[in-house]
Motif scaffolding. Structure first.
Motif, PDB file in Angstrom:
ATOM      1  N   GLY A  58       1.070  19.399 -12.050  1.00  0.00           N
ATOM      2  CA  GLY A  58       1.893  20.196 -12.980  1.00  0.00           C
ATOM      3  C   GLY A  58       2.330  21.495 -12.328  1.00  0.00           C
ATOM      4  N   GLU A  59       1.406  22.116 -11.602  1.00  0.00           N
ATOM      5  CA  GLU A  59       1.697  23.390 -10.927  1.00  0.00           C
ATOM      6  C   GLU A  59       2.785  23.182  -9.867  1.00  0.00           C
ATOM      7  N   ILE A  60       2.602  22.176  -9.023  1.00  0.00           N
ATOM      8  CA  ILE A  60       3.579  21.934  -7.938  1.00  0.00           C
ATOM      9  C   ILE A  60       4.940  21.595  -8.530  1.00  0.00           C
ATOM     10  N   ASN A  61       4.955  20.657  -9.479  1.00  0.00           N
ATOM     11  CA  ASN A  61       6.245  20.218 -10.050  1.00  0.00           C
ATOM     12  C   ASN A  61       6.962  21.364 -10.750  1.00  0.00           C
ATOM     13  N   SER A  62       6.198  22.212 -11.453  1.00  0.00           N
ATOM     14  CA  SER A  62       6.879  23.270 -12.215  1.00  0.00           C
ATOM     15  C   SER A  62       7.321  24.427 -11.310  1.00  0.00           C
ATOM     16  N   LYS A  63       6.817  24.431 -10.050  1.00  0.00           N
ATOM     17  CA  LYS A  63       7.241  25.490  -9.125  1.00  0.00           C
ATOM     18  C   LYS A  63       8.489  25.077  -8.329  1.00  0.00           C
ATOM     19  N   MET A  64       8.912  23.823  -8.445  1.00  0.00           N
ATOM     20  CA  MET A  64      10.041  23.348  -7.631  1.00  0.00           C
ATOM     21  C   MET A  64      11.342  24.095  -7.933  1.00  0.00           C
ATOM     22  N   PRO A  65      11.636  24.431  -9.187  1.00  0.00           N
ATOM     23  CA  PRO A  65      12.874  25.191  -9.435  1.00  0.00           C
ATOM     24  C   PRO A  65      12.908  26.502  -8.636  1.00  0.00           C
ATOM     25  N   GLU A  66      11.764  27.182  -8.593  1.00  0.00           N
ATOM     26  CA  GLU A  66      11.693  28.450  -7.829  1.00  0.00           C
ATOM     27  C   GLU A  66      11.965  28.181  -6.351  1.00  0.00           C
ATOM     28  N   TYR A  67      11.385  27.091  -5.856  1.00  0.00           N
ATOM     29  CA  TYR A  67      11.553  26.739  -4.440  1.00  0.00           C
ATOM     30  C   TYR A  67      13.037  26.501  -4.132  1.00  0.00           C
ATOM     31  N   GLY A 122       0.787  -1.235   0.000  1.00  0.00           N
ATOM     32  CA  GLY A 122       0.000   0.000   0.000  1.00  0.00           C
ATOM     33  C   GLY A 122       0.811   1.271   0.000  1.00  0.00           C
ATOM     34  N   PHE A 123       2.083   1.175  -0.358  1.00  0.00           N
ATOM     35  CA  PHE A 123       2.869   2.418  -0.449  1.00  0.00           C
ATOM     36  C   PHE A 123       3.868   2.252  -1.588  1.00  0.00           C
ATOM     37  N   MET A 124       4.136   3.294  -2.333  1.00  0.00           N
ATOM     38  CA  MET A 124       5.159   3.222  -3.385  1.00  0.00           C
ATOM     39  C   MET A 124       6.040   4.466  -3.229  1.00  0.00           C
ATOM     40  N   LYS A 125       7.342   4.256  -3.140  1.00  0.00           N
ATOM     41  CA  LYS A 125       8.252   5.365  -2.845  1.00  0.00           C
ATOM     42  C   LYS A 125       8.464   6.283  -4.054  1.00  0.00           C
ATOM     43  N   PHE A 126       8.237   7.546  -3.843  1.00  0.00           N
ATOM     44  CA  PHE A 126       8.621   8.575  -4.795  1.00  0.00           C
ATOM     45  C   PHE A 126       9.477   9.562  -4.025  1.00  0.00           C
ATOM     46  N   THR A 127      10.332  10.293  -4.699  1.00  0.00           N
ATOM     47  CA  THR A 127      11.223  11.220  -3.989  1.00  0.00           C
ATOM     48  C   THR A 127      11.098  12.633  -4.548  1.00  0.00           C
ATOM     49  N   PRO A 128      11.239  13.636  -3.664  1.00  0.00           N
ATOM     50  CA  PRO A 128      11.164  15.022  -4.132  1.00  0.00           C
ATOM     51  C   PRO A 128      12.401  15.368  -4.960  1.00  0.00           C
ATOM     52  N   GLY A 129      12.336  16.480  -5.620  1.00  0.00           N
ATOM     53  CA  GLY A 129      13.485  16.910  -6.434  1.00  0.00           C
ATOM     54  C   GLY A 129      13.290  18.348  -6.878  1.00  0.00           C
TER      55      GLY A 129
END
Ligand code: SAJ
Length: 431
Positions: free
Chosen positions: A297-306, A257-264
């Motif tokens: 899409g919004e969250i992922n594309s804002k990561m560079p700014e973060y 019931g869990f699948m690992k994904f990682t931030p970047g």
């Protein structure tokens, strides 16, 4: 005609044409040729045709020896002359499906391939589309073009969709041990397409071309949305002053019931940033707004700014500003151990840093040159003078880099990929 073609495919006597010899088409051509089919690559790029004729591979997962054996045995050839389509029995389309700047699908490559097939269509042809696209493309776009010849699908020619599942540089899952999903216009179309792929891997049949198109989009939307979730969890952990990597690793101990994904620093590549927008575009035409896709899409594309904001805070703590700071970007490829810059978030991070007047250098063992606007960069030769930088930002966690050395010699390391996972140092900040 159906039985004749089925027999030819099962006996490997069918001749196969593959339109597009890129990272999808070339491995497919090689595998089918290895299985005994005679395969003709149909390319608009004469350089690729030249390389095949000279038995030189230009795709990492395919060796030149593979090509040489097949070319010598006359099992594999390539041409820019699309009239060759009239000489084959099966035509498989493996062309790019990018997004326009407006994030709308660009199916122009599919249209141009279908035009060439239409001009050379013959009775008994099996046509298969592999390019990732919105549900309905095969039936609404390709089928009418082929039937404009007066020939009838499922009678005079056969048509199916089968999503590509090539994962470049994946040594564990390759074209021969990854199930191929197949959906035809009719049972006979599905039978014929299944017989082609059944020559080298397992086949999973679905009931229509739209279902097969949707399968691929679910696979990659699943990834984009989960990456978006874990990036948002990283933002939450930042507010909670928690180490998101510790939290994810602990969650990943749950065996079900869990699948690992990682931030970047964001998402790159030719699939994940693009494919979900094919789906949301199609649903918009049906007045349906795909909230998960848009939000991810919004969250992922804002990561560079973060990433840039967090770096600015870290430099600020050392009474430095980004402006005029010497910053080394460590890794620019869109994911580790690949030499591919497509849609890489590193490009966004670097352009944000340039706008803030940072002095940028980069090091990536796989990527020699990067150009952003009219800024041209060349990778540093090595990391020997890494101590001269005010900050080192790890954007891609290539495995062939000695990160403990990097930390030892750097003034400040901002690790967006947990490449320095096992290392403890005040100098390290993490996403
Ligand atoms: N990424 C994250 N966190 C993750 C996973 C990925 O930030 O947990 C980033 C990567 O760094 C990269 C982007 O997302 O920038 C895409 O990464 P990816 O691992 O999905 O790699 P791709 O783009 O090569 O995706 C391909 C896809 N294969 C096909 O479409 C046939 C995808 O379906 C595969 O699942 C993926 O490879 C894979 O698993 O390697």
């Amino acid at each position: 005609m159906y039985l004749q073609l089925l027999e030819k495919i099962n006996s490997r006597k069918a001749e196969i044409g593959i339109i597009g010899l890129g990272y999808v088409g070339l491995p497919l051509a090689v595998e089918l040729a290895k299985k005994g089919f005679s395969v003709t690559g149909l390319e608009v790029d004469a350089k690729k045709v030249e390389s095949i004729k000279k038995c030189r591979s230009y795709i990492g997962d395919i060796t030149s020896e593979d090509i040489e054996n097949l070319v010598k045995n006359k099992k594999l050839t390539a041409t820019v002359d699309f009239k060759a389509i009239s000489k084959v029995d099966v035509v498989i389309i493996c062309v790019p499906t990018p997004l326009r700047k407006s994030k709308d699908p660009d199916v122009s490559y599919i249209v141009s391939a279908a035009e060439k097939i239409k001009d050379n269509l013959k009775r008994g042809h099996l046509v298969i589309l592999e390019s990732t696209t919105y549900p309905g493309t095969t039936k609404e776009l390709v089928l009418p073009m082929l039937e404009s010849t007066g020939m009838k699908s499922c009678k005079d020619f056969f048509l199916a969709f089968s999503p590509e599942r090539i994962d470049p540089s994946n040594k564990k899952f390759t074209i021969v041990n990854t199930t191929k999903v197949v959906g035809g216009l009719c049972e006979k179309c599905t039978d014929l397409a299944s017989a082609v792929y059944g020559s080298f891997t397992n086949v999973h049949r679905v009931s229509s071309t739209e279902a097969a198109e949707m399968v691929k989009l679910l696979e990659n939307t699943f990834r984009a949305v989960n990456i978006g979730l874990v990036n948002e969890v990283a933002l939450m952990c930042d507010r909670l002053n928690l180490n998101v990597w510790e939290v994810i690793d602990a969650s990943a101990t749950k065996p079900f019931g869990f699948m690992k994904f990682t931030p970047g620093p964001g998402i790159g590549g030719h699939c994940i940033p693009l494919d979900p927008h094919y789906l949301s575009w199609k649903l918009k035409t049906l007045n349906f707004y795909s909230r998960f896709i848009e939000l991810a899409g919004e969250i992922n594309s804002k990561m560079p700014e973060y990433v840039v904001t967090k770096l600015a805070d870290a430099l600020n703590n050392k009474a430095k500003s980004i402006k005029n700071s010497k910053i080394l970007v460590l890794g620019v490829a869109y994911k580790k151990d690949v030499a591919d810059l497509r849609e890489s978030p590193a490009l966004d991070v670097i352009s944000l840093l340039i706008n803030k007047m940072a002095k940028i250098s980069y090091f990536d063992p796989y990527i020699e040159h990067v150009s952003i606007g009219n800024n041209k960069f060349k990778s540093e030769k090595n990391l020997s003078d890494i101590s001269k930088y005010d900050a080192v930002v790890i954007l891609t966690d290539h495995t062939n880099i000695n990160y403990s050395d990097v930390v030892k010699k750097s003034k400040l390391v901002f690790d967006t990929r947990n490449a320095t996972k096992s290392l403890k140092s005040q100098k390290i900040i993490r996403i």
